[in-house]
Design a protein around this motif. Structure first.
Motif, PDB file in Angstrom:
ATOM      1  N   PRO A 196      55.305  23.209 -22.685  1.00 18.32           N
ATOM      2  CA  PRO A 196      55.066  21.908 -21.592  1.00 18.32           C
ATOM      3  C   PRO A 196      54.870  20.784 -22.359  1.00 18.32           C
ATOM      4  CG  PRO A 196      53.131  23.180 -21.613  1.00 18.32           C
ATOM      5  CD  PRO A 196      54.099  23.908 -22.574  1.00 18.32           C
ATOM      6  N   GLY A 197      55.624  19.707 -21.894  1.00 21.26           N
ATOM      7  CA  GLY A 197      55.447  18.629 -22.638  1.00 21.26           C
ATOM      8  C   GLY A 197      56.498  18.272 -23.991  1.00 21.26           C
ATOM      9  N   ARG A 198      56.854  19.114 -24.405  1.00 22.41           N
ATOM     10  CA  ARG A 198      57.823  18.937 -25.509  1.00 22.41           C
ATOM     11  C   ARG A 198      59.315  18.797 -25.116  1.00 22.41           C
ATOM     12  NH1 ARG A 198      61.308  21.793 -28.646  1.00 22.41           N
ATOM     13  NH2 ARG A 198      61.680  21.477 -30.729  1.00 22.41           N
ATOM     14  N   ALA A 199      59.718  17.491 -25.577  1.00 23.96           N
ATOM     15  CA  ALA A 199      61.178  17.321 -25.083  1.00 23.96           C
ATOM     16  C   ALA A 199      62.157  18.063 -25.707  1.00 23.96           C
ATOM     17  CB  ALA A 199      61.460  15.852 -25.243  1.00 23.96           C
ATOM     18  N   MET A 200      63.127  18.593 -24.789  1.00 26.47           N
ATOM     19  CA  MET A 200      64.253  19.527 -25.358  1.00 26.47           C
ATOM     20  C   MET A 200      65.284  18.786 -25.390  1.00 26.47           C
ATOM     21  SD  MET A 200      62.805  22.350 -26.237  1.00 26.47           S
ATOM     22  CE  MET A 200      61.094  22.812 -26.055  1.00 26.47           C
ATOM     23  N   THR A 201      66.282  18.765 -26.567  1.00 23.88           N
ATOM     24  CA  THR A 201      67.328  17.853 -26.322  1.00 23.88           C
ATOM     25  C   THR A 201      68.575  18.853 -25.779  1.00 23.88           C
ATOM     26  OG1 THR A 201      68.254  18.762 -28.558  1.00 23.88           O
ATOM     27  CG2 THR A 201      67.011  16.736 -28.620  1.00 23.88           C
ATOM     28  N   SER A 202      69.751  18.377 -25.233  1.00 26.05           N
ATOM     29  CA  SER A 202      70.660  18.959 -24.679  1.00 26.05           C
ATOM     30  C   SER A 202      71.368  20.080 -25.832  1.00 26.05           C
ATOM     31  CB  SER A 202      71.701  18.169 -24.279  1.00 26.05           C
ATOM     32  OG  SER A 202      71.414  17.162 -23.200  1.00 26.05           O
ATOM     33  N   GLU A 203      71.215  19.719 -27.037  1.00 21.82           N
ATOM     34  CA  GLU A 203      71.741  20.469 -28.255  1.00 21.82           C
ATOM     35  C   GLU A 203      70.883  21.634 -28.435  1.00 21.82           C
ATOM     36  OE1 GLU A 203      71.518  17.133 -28.441  1.00 21.82           O
ATOM     37  OE2 GLU A 203      73.496  16.552 -28.632  1.00 21.82           O
ATOM     38  N   GLU A 204      69.590  21.583 -28.123  1.00 15.01           N
ATOM     39  CA  GLU A 204      68.793  22.774 -28.321  1.00 15.01           C
ATOM     40  C   GLU A 204      68.979  23.622 -27.153  1.00 15.01           C
ATOM     41  OE1 GLU A 204      64.520  21.562 -29.982  1.00 15.01           O
ATOM     42  OE2 GLU A 204      65.089  20.300 -28.502  1.00 15.01           O
ATOM     43  N   ILE A 205      69.051  23.088 -25.906  1.00 14.60           N
ATOM     44  CA  ILE A 205      69.335  23.817 -24.764  1.00 14.60           C
ATOM     45  C   ILE A 205      70.688  24.604 -24.843  1.00 14.60           C
ATOM     46  CG2 ILE A 205      69.437  23.817 -22.235  1.00 14.60           C
ATOM     47  CD1 ILE A 205      67.668  21.294 -22.224  1.00 14.60           C
ATOM     48  N   GLY A 206      71.575  23.718 -25.145  1.00 11.84           N
ATOM     49  CA  GLY A 206      72.885  24.082 -25.336  1.00 11.84           C
ATOM     50  C   GLY A 206      72.872  25.530 -26.508  1.00 11.84           C
ATOM     51  N   ALA A 207      72.028  25.533 -27.377  1.00 11.25           N
ATOM     52  CA  ALA A 207      71.880  26.587 -28.408  1.00 11.25           C
ATOM     53  C   ALA A 207      71.500  27.721 -27.646  1.00 11.25           C
ATOM     54  CB  ALA A 207      71.283  26.092 -29.673  1.00 11.25           C
ATOM     55  N   TRP A 208      70.425  27.526 -26.798  1.00 12.38           N
ATOM     56  CA  TRP A 208      69.877  28.971 -26.022  1.00 12.38           C
ATOM     57  C   TRP A 208      70.816  29.472 -25.365  1.00 12.38           C
ATOM     58  CZ3 TRP A 208      65.250  25.406 -24.352  1.00 12.38           C
ATOM     59  CH2 TRP A 208      64.268  25.291 -25.154  1.00 12.38           C
ATOM     60  N   LEU A 209      71.823  28.602 -24.525  1.00  8.05           N
ATOM     61  CA  LEU A 209      72.698  28.938 -23.675  1.00  8.05           C
ATOM     62  C   LEU A 209      74.020  29.217 -24.160  1.00  8.05           C
ATOM     63  CD1 LEU A 209      71.930  26.538 -20.618  1.00  8.05           C
ATOM     64  CD2 LEU A 209      70.916  28.760 -21.278  1.00  8.05           C
ATOM     65  N   ASN A 210      74.136  29.163 -25.379  1.00  7.46           N
ATOM     66  CA  ASN A 210      75.478  29.444 -26.242  1.00  7.46           C
ATOM     67  C   ASN A 210      76.743  28.552 -25.648  1.00  7.46           C
ATOM     68  OD1 ASN A 210      77.278  30.759 -28.108  1.00  7.46           O
ATOM     69  ND2 ASN A 210      77.517  32.315 -26.874  1.00  7.46           N
ATOM     70  N   THR A 211      76.177  27.209 -25.214  1.00 11.02           N
ATOM     71  CA  THR A 211      77.306  26.533 -24.458  1.00 11.02           C
ATOM     72  C   THR A 211      77.063  25.114 -25.195  1.00 11.02           C
ATOM     73  OG1 THR A 211      78.199  25.892 -22.687  1.00 11.02           O
ATOM     74  CG2 THR A 211      75.974  25.647 -22.520  1.00 11.02           C
ATOM     75  N   ASN A 212      78.156  24.330 -24.887  1.00 11.83           N
ATOM     76  CA  ASN A 212      78.224  22.870 -25.375  1.00 11.83           C
ATOM     77  C   ASN A 212      77.195  22.036 -24.871  1.00 11.83           C
ATOM     78  OD1 ASN A 212      79.162  19.982 -25.707  1.00 11.83           O
ATOM     79  ND2 ASN A 212      80.828  21.076 -26.761  1.00 11.83           N
ATOM     80  N   PRO A 213      76.592  20.956 -25.351  1.00 15.85           N
ATOM     81  CA  PRO A 213      75.608  20.109 -25.069  1.00 15.85           C
ATOM     82  C   PRO A 213      76.014  19.198 -23.777  1.00 15.85           C
ATOM     83  CG  PRO A 213      75.522  19.907 -27.150  1.00 15.85           C
ATOM     84  CD  PRO A 213      76.666  20.879 -26.930  1.00 15.85           C
ATOM     85  N   VAL A 214      77.401  18.900 -23.850  1.00 13.06           N
ATOM     86  CA  VAL A 214      77.968  18.282 -22.831  1.00 13.06           C
ATOM     87  C   VAL A 214      77.844  19.237 -21.312  1.00 13.06           C
ATOM     88  CG1 VAL A 214      80.101  17.120 -21.716  1.00 13.06           C
ATOM     89  CG2 VAL A 214      79.489  16.978 -24.118  1.00 13.06           C
ATOM     90  N   VAL A 215      78.098  20.372 -21.135  1.00 10.67           N
ATOM     91  CA  VAL A 215      77.813  21.280 -20.471  1.00 10.67           C
ATOM     92  C   VAL A 215      76.620  21.199 -19.722  1.00 10.67           C
ATOM     93  CG1 VAL A 215      78.099  23.560 -19.523  1.00 10.67           C
ATOM     94  CG2 VAL A 215      79.686  22.741 -20.983  1.00 10.67           C
TER      95      VAL A 215
END
Length: 149
Positions: free
Chosen positions: A21-40
Motif C-alpha cells: 500500500p502507498g507504493r506507486a507502481m508504474t505501467s511497466e511494472e504492472i505490465g511485467a506482472w501481467l506479461n503484457t505491454n505497458p500501453v495495454v
C-alpha cells in the motif's frame, strides 16, 4: 496477458498493490506482472481510475496506487470497472434465420444473464483485502526476496 479476461489479470496486479500500500507502481511494472505491454495496462486501467479504485501520479516516483483501502474494494467493483462479462459463452447467431438456433440462443441468454447476476452478487461479498490475505505469506516472501532481504 494470457488469461481468460481482464478481471483475472488485474486482480493479479491489484493483489500485488494491496501488499504494497502507498507504493506507486508504474505501467511497466504492472505490465511485467501481467506479461503484457505497458500501453495495454494504461488503456485497461482507465475504468479502474474512473471507479475510484486506482489513482495515478506523474513524475519521478509516480505511478498507480490503490485509491482506497483494499478492504473497501470488492471484486464486483473491479469487474464492473473493467466492464468485464463474467460468463464468456457467446450466443451471437451464426445463422439468424434458423428458428432452432434463435430458440436455443434465447434460452442460453436467459441462463447467462442469471449466472452473471449470481456471480456478481457473490463477488460483491469478497474484497481485494480478502483475496490478498489468501495469497498472504507467499506474496510477502516473494516481495522480501525481491527487496534483497
Amino acid at each position: 496477458m494470457k488469461r481468460n479476461g481482464k478481471l483475472s489479470a488485474f486482480l493479479h496486479a491489484l493483489v500485488h498493490m494491496a501488499h504494497m500500500p502507498g507504493r506507486a507502481m508504474t505501467s511497466e511494472e504492472i505490465g511485467a506482472w501481467l506479461n503484457t505491454n505497458p500501453v495495454v495496462v494504461r488503456r485497461s486501467v482507465a475504468g479502474l481510475r474512473e471507479a475510484g479504485i486506482l489513482s495515478s501520479s506523474r513524475g519521478h516516483g509516480g505511478g498507480w496506487t490503490l485509491a482506497r483501502p483494499a478492504e473497501t474494494i470488492t471484486l464486483a467493483d473491479i469487474a464492473s470497472a473493467l466492464e468485464e462479462r463474467l460468463i464468456p459463452f457467446n450466443t451471437e447467431p451464426d445463422n439468424p434465420n434458423c428458428l432452432v438456433e434463435r430458440a436455443v440462443n434465447k434460452a442460453l441468454d436467459g441462463v447467462k444473464d442469471e449466472l452473471e447476476q449470481l456471480l456478481r452478487q457473490r463477488l460483491a461479498d469478497v474484497t481485494l483485502a480478502d483475496l490478498a490475505v489468501q495469497c498472504g505469506a507467499g506474496v510477502s516472501a516473494h516481495l522480501e526476496k525481491q527487496r534483497g532481504h
